[in-house]
Design a protein around this motif. Structure first.
Motif, mmCIF file in Angstrom:
data_model
loop_
_atom_site.group_PDB
_atom_site.id
_atom_site.type_symbol
_atom_site.label_atom_id
_atom_site.label_comp_id
_atom_site.label_asym_id
_atom_site.label_seq_id
_atom_site.Cartn_x
_atom_site.Cartn_y
_atom_site.Cartn_z
ATOM 1 N N MET A 189 0.817 -1.203 0.000
ATOM 2 C CA MET A 189 0.000 0.000 0.000
ATOM 3 C C MET A 189 0.846 1.245 0.000
ATOM 4 O O MET A 189 0.920 1.984 -0.947
ATOM 5 C CB MET A 189 -0.929 -0.075 1.207
ATOM 6 N N SER A 190 1.647 1.448 1.078
ATOM 7 C CA SER A 190 2.321 2.717 1.226
ATOM 8 C C SER A 190 3.808 2.615 0.922
ATOM 9 O O SER A 190 4.561 3.495 1.239
ATOM 10 C CB SER A 190 2.111 3.239 2.643
ATOM 11 N N GLU A 206 -3.920 9.860 -2.621
ATOM 12 C CA GLU A 206 -2.872 8.861 -2.329
ATOM 13 C C GLU A 206 -2.119 9.167 -1.037
ATOM 14 O O GLU A 206 -1.414 8.322 -0.505
ATOM 15 C CB GLU A 206 -1.907 8.719 -3.512
ATOM 16 N N VAL A 264 -5.603 8.234 4.450
ATOM 17 C CA VAL A 264 -6.525 7.152 4.783
ATOM 18 C C VAL A 264 -7.755 7.823 5.405
ATOM 19 O O VAL A 264 -7.632 8.807 6.136
ATOM 20 C CB VAL A 264 -5.878 6.108 5.718
ATOM 21 N N ASN A 291 -11.626 1.134 7.145
ATOM 22 C CA ASN A 291 -11.027 2.333 6.551
ATOM 23 C C ASN A 291 -11.057 2.293 5.025
ATOM 24 O O ASN A 291 -11.199 1.239 4.421
ATOM 25 C CB ASN A 291 -9.569 2.475 6.992
ATOM 26 N N TYR A 334 -8.709 3.632 1.692
ATOM 27 C CA TYR A 334 -7.328 4.023 1.460
ATOM 28 C C TYR A 334 -7.114 4.668 0.100
ATOM 29 O O TYR A 334 -7.686 4.225 -0.904
ATOM 30 C CB TYR A 334 -6.415 2.795 1.554
ATOM 31 N N LEU A 348 -1.277 9.145 5.457
ATOM 32 C CA LEU A 348 -0.751 7.778 5.463
ATOM 33 C C LEU A 348 0.652 7.790 6.040
ATOM 34 O O LEU A 348 1.449 8.677 5.739
ATOM 35 C CB LEU A 348 -0.680 7.244 4.035
ATOM 36 N N ASN A 368 -3.303 -3.147 3.038
ATOM 37 C CA ASN A 368 -3.699 -1.917 3.724
ATOM 38 C C ASN A 368 -3.758 -2.128 5.224
ATOM 39 O O ASN A 368 -3.305 -1.306 6.002
ATOM 40 C CB ASN A 368 -5.076 -1.449 3.239
ATOM 41 N N GLU A 369 -4.367 -3.236 5.615
ATOM 42 C CA GLU A 369 -4.568 -3.472 7.042
ATOM 43 C C GLU A 369 -3.984 -4.824 7.420
ATOM 44 O O GLU A 369 -3.867 -5.720 6.597
ATOM 45 C CB GLU A 369 -6.055 -3.414 7.407
#
Ligand code: ADP
Ligand code: MG
Length: 570
Positions: free
Chosen positions: A1-2, A445, A448, A459, A461, A485, A544-545
């Motif tokens: 994700m990040s 981007e 969150v 959430n 994202y 984020l 993401n999680e």
């Protein structure tokens, strides 16, 4: 994700990959070790109350910068006090949640209980807070920007290197009178040059991290930011320490027992359970019990039963009951002094492991049960005001300039806590909220989007944010907050899951550290306040999680490293 190609990587505690035969053997052993030490869960796909699967885990501990870990531990009692003060600030909670409760039915239901309890006065003035502050390292930490990192006097690498050179220079000063002297001088010079090279390479290893940062490259040894603070059902009191137990075993099996000292002690289970017992002692009725409020089905059963077993084994005179909200509605009533009675048993302490999401309240009956407990004399963990203090909206409000001053007196503490917040933005229907809305549409981007929910999976994202926001009316947005984020550094390792690949593959991962805190007191006094251990959850860097029960995360524990450690050590 990040994460992207520039995301820094924390070095591993041991050299990977492992030879395949060794990996297969140790993984199979570690799986059994996990099940047999209670690092386990009930299967969601093949549920049976009679069996357990091991909980997903990371084979060897993930690295975490020692200084940042120690900072988080040291800060926890301050965070405990902050949350205790927030929970007892009626005006702050009421104004902060005013817009949210207009559109968020669940928070409104909690708030209604709070309002009713306020109107009648609190029967029990003492609260038991068992908090978990979750955090992630932020490799793009603004405090570590090149400017902020200008070294202190005497710390500068250039200066230090010059000093090395100067020292080498002085050693060669003086003239030889004869050949022998010249020869000696040459040898000395050579030795000194070797020493200089040595010193410089040491120095560059020690300052390499600084160079990275000074060059504007994100740092793996970075600061951390708070993801959220949990005031209800803060799990992993058992699984946190259990993760360390598995990984300690694995490191020893792999011949790295010498590294175990870098895995910090973790007494989360004892710390949390002792908190419940301290509250039980305050209640001061020898026959009264501790009540766990549970979901209809507890998949994460080890992380509840071990609490119960610890209490029963350490304090055999204290009985523990487990009941769902539905059962409390059926069996519970208040006695003459508003004591909570379940049948003939009086409840001293209520520990909520359920009640944090709408799905736990099947009908008005469960809400009535919550209210019944709230108005009772039992000490609640959390009491309703603590529950509300843990909402995302309150976290967002706390991160606004000058708000912390309302709750913390010491300017140094305000500064230290202020630094843990990343950007948190209101989406209320006003000028500031509308500006955040526009910002989220422009650069989704970076963010969150979070509703007032707990337990993971709620959430939104990055690129999904604009659509989600556009589907909401202006007022509906105030049920949500926007958050920057966080970009944690990567670690590389083996994630072991039930039914997963054998041998497991090396994957890119990111971790989230949770620090537990216990705080007991009333509006005027805090009687107990301590940090109570930690937990580390690690997920694939692409997820993401990382809920472990939800299936994306894995148990882990920190391996503490220093930025000036010798990279070659493993
Ligand atoms: P919940 O109450 O559902 O646990 P969280 O705020 O903890 O909600 O978010 C769930 C997960 O989403 C976190 O455990 C983390 O993995 C990820 N997450 C949340 N906030 C951020 C953030 N600001 N940056 C990066 N990841 C985040
Ligand atoms: Mg969370």
């Amino acid at each position: 994700m990040s994460s992207d190609a520039d995301t820094p990587v924390l070095r591993n505690c041991i050299r990977l990959p492992l030879p395949e035969d060794e990996l297969l053997e140790v993984t199979a052993k570690a799986k059994d070790y996990a099940i047999m030490h209670g690092a386990a869960m009930r299967s969601k796909t093949a549920f049976s109350p009679d069996s357990l699967n091991f909980a997903p885990f990371v084979l060897v501990p993930s690295s975490f910068p020692r200084k940042e870990f120690e900072k988080a531990v040291a800060l926890q009692p301050i965070i405990n006090r902050l949350m205790h003060n927030v929970a007892h600030d009626e005006e702050f909670i009421t104004t902060t949640l005013a817009e949210t409760i207009k559109v968020d039915e669940f928070t409104a239901n909690l708030f209604n209980i709070y309002r009713k309890v306020l109107a009648h006065g609190f029967t029990q003035k003492i609260s038991l807070g068992m908090l978990r502050s979750d955090l992630m390292l932020e490799s793009g930490c603004p405090e570590l920007s090149p400017r902020a990192l200008r070294p202190a006097a005497g710390e500068d690498r250039g200066q230090a290197a010059a000093a090395v050179g100067a020292a080498a220079g002085t050693a060669t000063v003086g003239t030889g009178r004869n050949k022998e002297q010249k020869q000696m001088q040459k040898e000395e010079q050579k030795e000194e040059e070797e020493r200089k090279e040595d010193r410089e390479s040491q120095l560059s290893r020690a300052t390499g991290e600084r160079d990275r940062r000074a060059a504007g490259v994100p740092s793996a040894y970075c600061c951390w930011k708070q993801v959220e603070i949990n005031t209800i059902a803060s799990g992993f009191g058992h699984l946190g320490p259990a993760s360390k137990t598995i990984q300690r075993f694995v490191l020893s099996e792999l011949g790295h027992a010498d590294k175990l000292h870098n895995m910090p002690d973790n007494n989360a289970l004892a710390g949390l359970c002792d908190g419940m017992v301290k509250a039980w002692e305050i209640y001061a009725k020898p026959k009264a019990v501790i009540l766990f409020i549970i979901e209809d089905v507890s998949y994460n059963i080890c992380d509840q039963r071990f609490h119960e077993f610890y209490i029963r084994e350490t304090y055999p005179h204290i009985k523990v009951l487990r009941r769902t909200l539905t059962e409390v509605h059926r069996e519970g009533k208040l006695g003459q002094a508003k004591e909570l009675l379940l049948g003939s048993l009086e409840v001293a302490v209520i520990y909520f492991r359920a009640g944090y999401e709408p799905g736990h309240y099947h009908s008005q009956a469960e809400w009535d049960a919550r209210y019944l407990m709230e108005t009772s004399l039992a000490i609640k963990c959390p009491s309703i005001h603590y529950h509300l203090a843990g909402t995302k909206k309150v976290q967002q409000a706390l991160a606004q300039p000058a708000v912390l001053e309302r709750f913390i007196n010491d300017p140094e503490e305000i500064k230290a806590v202020g630094k843990i917040f990343t950007g948190l933005y209101s989406l209320d229907d006003n000028e500031a909220g509308n500006a955040s809305y526009e910002m989220a549409l422009r650069t989704p981007e970076r963010f969150v989007l979070k509703p007032q929910r707990e337990g993971g999976g709620n959430n939104v994202y990055g690129v999904d944010i604009p659509d989600a926001l556009k589907r909401m009316s202006r007022v509906e947005r105030s049920a949500w907050i926007l958050m920057d984020l966080i970009h944690p550094p990567l670690t590389k390792g083996y994630m072991v899951r039930p039914g997963g690949d054998m041998p497991p593959q090396i994957v890119d991962m990111v971790s989230e550290l949770g620090i537990f805190g216990v705080v007991i007191g009333d509006a005027e006094h805090i009687v107990h306040n301590y940090q109570a251990g930690h937990m580390l959850r690690t997920k694939l860097s692409t997820a993401n999680e990382g809920g472990v029960a939800a299936g994306l995360g894995a148990l882990d524990s920190p391996y503490l490293i220093d930025s000036d450690d010798d990279d070659q050590e493993n």
